[in-house]
Write an enzyme that holds these catalytic residues in place. Sequence first.
Site, PDB file in Angstrom:
ATOM      1  N   ASP A   1      40.605  -9.097 -23.794  1.00 36.17           N
ATOM      2  CA  ASP A   1      40.788  -7.662 -23.994  1.00 36.17           C
ATOM      3  C   ASP A   1      40.042  -6.992 -22.855  1.00 36.17           C
ATOM      4  OD1 ASP A   1      40.717  -4.988 -24.673  1.00 36.17           O
ATOM      5  OD2 ASP A   1      40.447  -5.340 -26.816  1.00 36.17           O
ATOM      6  N   HIS A   2      40.775  -6.480 -21.874  1.00 35.39           N
ATOM      7  CA  HIS A   2      40.121  -6.005 -20.649  1.00 35.39           C
ATOM      8  C   HIS A   2      39.155  -4.858 -20.912  1.00 35.39           C
ATOM      9  CE1 HIS A   2      43.395  -3.004 -20.748  1.00 35.39           C
ATOM     10  NE2 HIS A   2      42.582  -2.252 -20.045  1.00 35.39           N
TER      11      HIS A   2
ATOM     12  N   HIS B   1      41.975  -2.602 -28.610  1.00 33.75           N
ATOM     13  CA  HIS B   1      40.963  -1.909 -27.808  1.00 33.75           C
ATOM     14  C   HIS B   1      40.010  -1.069 -28.660  1.00 33.75           C
ATOM     15  CE1 HIS B   1      43.108  -3.361 -24.465  1.00 33.75           C
ATOM     16  NE2 HIS B   1      43.946  -2.378 -24.299  1.00 33.75           N
TER      17      HIS B   1
ATOM     18  N   ASP C   1      49.497  -1.185 -29.824  1.00 29.66           N
ATOM     19  CA  ASP C   1      49.165  -1.309 -28.409  1.00 29.66           C
ATOM     20  C   ASP C   1      47.703  -1.016 -28.126  1.00 29.66           C
ATOM     21  OD1 ASP C   1      49.970  -1.741 -25.665  1.00 29.66           O
ATOM     22  OD2 ASP C   1      49.777   0.416 -25.365  1.00 29.66           O
TER      23      ASP C   1
END
Length: 509
Positions: free
Chosen positions: A186-187, A249, A244
């Site tokens: 998960d960037h 996130h 998304d």
Amino acid sequence: MNTTAHTIPPTVFVIFGGTGDLNARKLSPALYNLFLDGWLPEQFAIIGTGRTKLTDEEFRKNLLADLNQFSRSGKAKKEAWDKFGPHIQYQASDVKVPAAYEELSQRIAALEKEWGAPANIIYYLAVAPEFFPVIATGIAESHPDTDPNRVRIVIEKPFGHDLESARALNQLLAKHYEEKQIYRIDHYLGKETVQNIMAFRFANAIMEPLWNRNNIEHVQISVTEQLGVGERTGYYDGSGALRDMIQNHLLQLLCLVAMEPPVNFTADEVRNRKVDVLRAMRRFTPETVREAAVRGQYGAGWIEGQQVPGYREEPGANPTSSTETFAAVKFFVDNWRWQGVPFYLRTGKRLHRSASIITIQFKDVPHVIFPAETAEGWRKNRLIISIQPEMSIRLQVQAKRPGLDMMLNTVDMVFDYDGTYTTEAPEAYETLLLDTMLGDQTLFMRGDQVEEAWDLVMPILNSWQSRPSMSFPNYSADSWGPEVAEALIARDGYHWFTLPLKDNSKKKA
């Protein structure tokens, strides 16, 4: 070379999807910057794969153009590229064909023979999600006897489309790999300010006594985007804002804010505390979904003087789509620390401004001693963690305005990356790729963590799927989202916070 690089054995990066956008924009620029900063071992290789037929030299030429466009270090200098370029290879292959994995094995074996040492192999799956099981199985079956301490597999998001598919993917990976080999990326967790949340919380004695329901009124986490879906309509129409962004996130950010102090900074200890948060979060019923979750879809409008289409008018979009481009949800963490404290999460596209902000709103002072006329601009204390576009942590407090009379106003005590450090912060993918090389999974999601996050949002997804919205589009481009999002938080007596533009927020106490 950085001293840490001396501890990293020879390493081979195999990038499935080597000709794709993710490699062009993020992965290769990140590896190049790690090379420039001396973080890569002396013996390394990058093998890109794809269906396009290219020679090694053609692939290198394409990557050089990508680096010149997307690297944070600017255009590649000839001397540096001449050293980096020869480490790059390309293999044209079809991931559905077993011979592709045999050829990869032969390439890796040739490199190990040349280096005179076994290599760590990092398989990066920068491909569409439907290829994750195919590639993971193909790698494992082509050389099942490889030492698990030397093989790592990196899985990009989305990790599953729902709880059932996430469980199925976890089960497939567990069949072929040990959990220590699996890096679910998960960037957002690699961003510098996100990592600083843990440092800010657990390295400073002043914050921990305040970090609970006795002092904190509510928490807001907003990730807003000015851009529309662009060329991602095909993917996005089957996903939506909740899948998304919020399922991964934003829930990861919530876990960092809400987690209990870990015993130490080991990967599993940190991830255990994150899973504890997800398990403590109040589950939704069909009735509570209507009260705690709202959605929206953008219509046409104007952004920075240019007319932009609505979601349904985007290229390739379904003209009757009920996919949400905005979602806001109120969560509760049912444990001793956070009982009764609402966590408001929102995200959306085509909003007024792109920003990622965490705001911790503290309760008001128990008794105001100042006359009303002295505190016209009174505001409760807030801690604001800005992830982007600016990177800062600011504590908003009341202070006396200069002058002979007693007048109070809000000022900011600011830790600003730009003003504090002269060195440029690394990109998120640089941090995460280095951690993968080092075998550090602290910033990566564990299988049970992914499943808990899906379990939490599934009632919302199921409810929205069973009741398509009849009101879309319900917000215009360049707004802050639909009215129902304002109503969601206004019912509790609050409003959504936005961070002032940086030029207007330079006050310091």
